[in-house]
Design a protein around this motif. Structure first.
Motif, PDB file in Angstrom:
ATOM      1  N   ALA A 184      21.959  -3.427  -6.274  1.00  0.00           N
ATOM      2  CA  ALA A 184      21.527  -2.056  -5.986  1.00  0.00           C
ATOM      3  C   ALA A 184      22.538  -1.405  -5.050  1.00  0.00           C
ATOM      4  O   ALA A 184      23.003  -2.027  -4.092  1.00  0.00           O
ATOM      5  CB  ALA A 184      20.145  -2.049  -5.350  1.00  0.00           C
ATOM      6  N   GLU A 185      22.868  -0.161  -5.311  1.00  0.00           N
ATOM      7  CA  GLU A 185      23.841   0.577  -4.510  1.00  0.00           C
ATOM      8  C   GLU A 185      23.171   1.549  -3.539  1.00  0.00           C
ATOM      9  O   GLU A 185      23.832   2.149  -2.696  1.00  0.00           O
ATOM     10  CB  GLU A 185      24.771   1.339  -5.448  1.00  0.00           C
ATOM     11  N   ALA A 186      21.879   1.707  -3.696  1.00  0.00           N
ATOM     12  CA  ALA A 186      21.052   2.501  -2.777  1.00  0.00           C
ATOM     13  C   ALA A 186      19.646   1.942  -2.852  1.00  0.00           C
ATOM     14  O   ALA A 186      19.279   1.263  -3.821  1.00  0.00           O
ATOM     15  CB  ALA A 186      21.064   3.982  -3.153  1.00  0.00           C
ATOM     16  N   LEU A 187      18.856   2.207  -1.814  1.00  0.00           N
ATOM     17  CA  LEU A 187      17.476   1.732  -1.775  1.00  0.00           C
ATOM     18  C   LEU A 187      16.549   2.895  -1.455  1.00  0.00           C
ATOM     19  O   LEU A 187      16.895   3.806  -0.702  1.00  0.00           O
ATOM     20  CB  LEU A 187      17.302   0.646  -0.707  1.00  0.00           C
ATOM     21  N   ILE A 188      15.364   2.837  -2.029  1.00  0.00           N
ATOM     22  CA  ILE A 188      14.296   3.779  -1.718  1.00  0.00           C
ATOM     23  C   ILE A 188      13.141   2.997  -1.124  1.00  0.00           C
ATOM     24  O   ILE A 188      12.753   1.942  -1.651  1.00  0.00           O
ATOM     25  CB  ILE A 188      13.821   4.513  -2.989  1.00  0.00           C
ATOM     26  N   LEU A 189      12.583   3.489  -0.032  1.00  0.00           N
ATOM     27  CA  LEU A 189      11.371   2.901   0.528  1.00  0.00           C
ATOM     28  C   LEU A 189      10.187   3.499  -0.234  1.00  0.00           C
ATOM     29  O   LEU A 189       9.976   4.707  -0.221  1.00  0.00           O
ATOM     30  CB  LEU A 189      11.276   3.205   2.023  1.00  0.00           C
ATOM     31  N   GLY A 190       9.409   2.642  -0.907  1.00  0.00           N
ATOM     32  CA  GLY A 190       8.419   3.114  -1.858  1.00  0.00           C
ATOM     33  C   GLY A 190       7.043   3.383  -1.301  1.00  0.00           C
ATOM     34  O   GLY A 190       6.042   3.212  -2.013  1.00  0.00           O
ATOM     35  N   CYS A 191       6.971   3.817  -0.055  1.00  0.00           N
ATOM     36  CA  CYS A 191       5.699   4.229   0.543  1.00  0.00           C
ATOM     37  C   CYS A 191       6.003   5.179   1.681  1.00  0.00           C
ATOM     38  O   CYS A 191       6.909   4.912   2.488  1.00  0.00           O
ATOM     39  CB  CYS A 191       4.907   3.022   1.060  1.00  0.00           C
ATOM     40  N   ILE A 210      16.694   5.512   1.519  1.00  0.00           N
ATOM     41  CA  ILE A 210      16.031   6.812   1.462  1.00  0.00           C
ATOM     42  C   ILE A 210      14.583   6.689   1.888  1.00  0.00           C
ATOM     43  O   ILE A 210      13.816   5.914   1.309  1.00  0.00           O
ATOM     44  CB  ILE A 210      16.129   7.385   0.031  1.00  0.00           C
ATOM     45  N   ASP A 211      14.215   7.441   2.915  1.00  0.00           N
ATOM     46  CA  ASP A 211      12.830   7.542   3.372  1.00  0.00           C
ATOM     47  C   ASP A 211      12.138   8.573   2.480  1.00  0.00           C
ATOM     48  O   ASP A 211      12.551   9.736   2.435  1.00  0.00           O
ATOM     49  CB  ASP A 211      12.826   7.991   4.840  1.00  0.00           C
ATOM     50  N   PRO A 212      11.072   8.203   1.764  1.00  0.00           N
ATOM     51  CA  PRO A 212      10.493   9.129   0.778  1.00  0.00           C
ATOM     52  C   PRO A 212       9.826  10.353   1.397  1.00  0.00           C
ATOM     53  O   PRO A 212       9.788  11.415   0.759  1.00  0.00           O
ATOM     54  CB  PRO A 212       9.476   8.266   0.029  1.00  0.00           C
ATOM     55  N   SER A 213       9.302  10.221   2.605  1.00  0.00           N
ATOM     56  CA  SER A 213       8.676  11.389   3.239  1.00  0.00           C
ATOM     57  C   SER A 213       9.737  12.423   3.607  1.00  0.00           C
ATOM     58  O   SER A 213       9.547  13.628   3.397  1.00  0.00           O
ATOM     59  CB  SER A 213       7.863  10.972   4.470  1.00  0.00           C
ATOM     60  N   ILE A 214      10.876  11.949   4.122  1.00  0.00           N
ATOM     61  CA  ILE A 214      11.979  12.862   4.429  1.00  0.00           C
ATOM     62  C   ILE A 214      12.520  13.472   3.141  1.00  0.00           C
ATOM     63  O   ILE A 214      12.784  14.683   3.062  1.00  0.00           O
ATOM     64  CB  ILE A 214      13.102  12.130   5.182  1.00  0.00           C
ATOM     65  N   ALA A 215      12.672  12.642   2.109  1.00  0.00           N
ATOM     66  CA  ALA A 215      13.206  13.130   0.834  1.00  0.00           C
ATOM     67  C   ALA A 215      12.346  14.255   0.277  1.00  0.00           C
ATOM     68  O   ALA A 215      12.863  15.292  -0.170  1.00  0.00           O
ATOM     69  CB  ALA A 215      13.281  11.980  -0.174  1.00  0.00           C
ATOM     70  N   ALA A 216      11.025  14.074   0.290  1.00  0.00           N
ATOM     71  CA  ALA A 216      10.132  15.092  -0.264  1.00  0.00           C
ATOM     72  C   ALA A 216      10.169  16.373   0.557  1.00  0.00           C
ATOM     73  O   ALA A 216      10.175  17.483   0.010  1.00  0.00           O
ATOM     74  CB  ALA A 216       8.710  14.543  -0.343  1.00  0.00           C
ATOM     75  N   LEU A 217      10.195  16.225   1.881  1.00  0.00           N
ATOM     76  CA  LEU A 217      10.273  17.400   2.750  1.00  0.00           C
ATOM     77  C   LEU A 217      11.566  18.185   2.486  1.00  0.00           C
ATOM     78  O   LEU A 217      11.535  19.418   2.332  1.00  0.00           O
ATOM     79  CB  LEU A 217      10.208  16.979   4.217  1.00  0.00           C
ATOM     80  N   LYS A 218      12.686  17.471   2.413  1.00  0.00           N
ATOM     81  CA  LYS A 218      13.971  18.150   2.244  1.00  0.00           C
ATOM     82  C   LYS A 218      14.120  18.756   0.844  1.00  0.00           C
ATOM     83  O   LYS A 218      14.721  19.820   0.686  1.00  0.00           O
ATOM     84  CB  LYS A 218      15.125  17.181   2.523  1.00  0.00           C
ATOM     85  N   ARG A 219      13.571  18.100  -0.176  1.00  0.00           N
ATOM     86  CA  ARG A 219      13.627  18.685  -1.514  1.00  0.00           C
ATOM     87  C   ARG A 219      12.794  19.965  -1.569  1.00  0.00           C
ATOM     88  O   ARG A 219      13.178  20.945  -2.206  1.00  0.00           O
ATOM     89  CB  ARG A 219      13.137  17.684  -2.571  1.00  0.00           C
ATOM     90  N   ALA A 220      11.626  19.948  -0.918  1.00  0.00           N
ATOM     91  CA  ALA A 220      10.796  21.156  -0.880  1.00  0.00           C
ATOM     92  C   ALA A 220      11.522  22.271  -0.143  1.00  0.00           C
ATOM     93  O   ALA A 220      11.518  23.429  -0.573  1.00  0.00           O
ATOM     94  CB  ALA A 220       9.453  20.849  -0.215  1.00  0.00           C
ATOM     95  N   GLU A 221      12.149  21.923   0.959  1.00  0.00           N
ATOM     96  CA  GLU A 221      12.877  22.898   1.766  1.00  0.00           C
ATOM     97  C   GLU A 221      14.049  23.475   0.969  1.00  0.00           C
ATOM     98  O   GLU A 221      14.251  24.698   0.933  1.00  0.00           O
ATOM     99  CB  GLU A 221      13.365  22.207   3.036  1.00  0.00           C
TER     100      GLU A 221
END
Length: 278
Positions: A184-191, A210-221
């Motif tokens: 794997a070349e990147a990891l996602i935390l799945g919770c 990748i922290d999924p809570s940060i990812a979702a916040l930044k994608r929404a932003e």
């Protein structure tokens, strides 16, 4: 762009818990852009005393609350709405009723970001129970060919924040398997409750985590910025078509009662206040 701040709502589909809400308020404060206002909200107690939604039956029970919350957020003029669960619970359902508001969720957002950082990524999940459903979600979002695998650490949603040293040890062990054995070349935390562990894992494992809570916040932003600056308003045609308002009113249950159990507001300045606490 408008001088009014971007307004993003981060909605956790679990019952109000002030310690839980503050975790995500801190996440928002640390990661939002200056000028963005974030409201961290939770499910009202009237929808059930959920501390997690690991089971499909729990998801089914909270779907109504997510839909009601999305409708209320759209009425309040929010630019973006985040569903704070890596199952991406009710993502398409909430979009139907959200008007011109952006709706995002952690799995979709994390996979999109991972695909820009690497060709191949792994997902570290809490329990083996989650893998079947999350596999389907990754496939639906079009990223199955990039997935090296799911790596479970046998921790439930409510256990990630109990013993940080043990959680970190298990996450690193799972991450090493993903990176060193499955390439794997990147990891996602799945919770979303794995919030706060991404930076140390990235340092230890040498790949972006990748922290999924940060990812979702930044994608929404980011999507909200694109809507304001570039006129990219969400479509509500064809598969995204909204139900008729008169039918929803006739059916009932879409708008009655409280939509949120609590609300922590992280102002554009970074200061936070608690409103409508349950």
């Amino acid at each position: 762009m408008s001088e009014n701040p971007l307004k993003i709502m981060y909605f956790s589909p679990v019952a109000s818990d002030h310690a839980h809400d503050e975790i995500f308020a801190d996440m928002a404060r640390d990661n939002k852009l200056p000028g963005t206002e974030v409201h961290v909200t939770s499910l009202p107690a009237s929808e059930g005393n959920f501390s997690h939604i690991e089971f499909r039956s729990y998801e089914a029970m909270v779907t109504r609350g997510i839909i009601r919350a999305a409708r209320q957020a759209a009425r309040e003029g929010f630019d973006g709405f985040v569903i704070g669960c890596f199952y991406d619970t009710a993502l398409h359902d909430a979009r139907e009723v959200s008007g011109e508001m952006i709706v995002t969720a952690p799995c979709q957002s994390s996979c999109e970001i991972a695909s820009t950082l690497a060709n191949r990524f792994g997902v570290i999940v809490g329990r083996r129970k989650w893998v079947h459903q999350m596999s389907a979600t990754v496939r639906e979002h079009g990223h199955e060919h990039r997935l090296s695998g799911f790596y479970h650490v046998e921790l439930g949603v409510t256990e990630f924040q109990q013993d940080h040293a043990e959680t970190e040890r298990r996450l690193i062990e799972a991450g090493r398997k993903a990176v060193e054995e499955d390439f794997a070349e990147a990891l996602i935390l799945g919770c979303t409750m794995e919030v706060g562990f991404n930076r140390e894992l990235g340092r230890q494992l040498g790949v972006p985590v990748i922290d999924p809570s940060i990812a979702a916040l930044k994608r929404a932003e980011y999507a909200a910025i694109l809507k304001r600056q570039c006129g990219l308003v969400p479509s509500r045609k064809w598969s995204c078509e909204a139900p008729p308002e008169h039918e929803m009113a006739s059916i009932g249950g879409f708008d009655q009662g409280e939509a949120f159990g609590s609300r922590v507001v992280v102002a554009a300045s970074g200061e936070s206040t608690i409103r409508n606490a349950a």
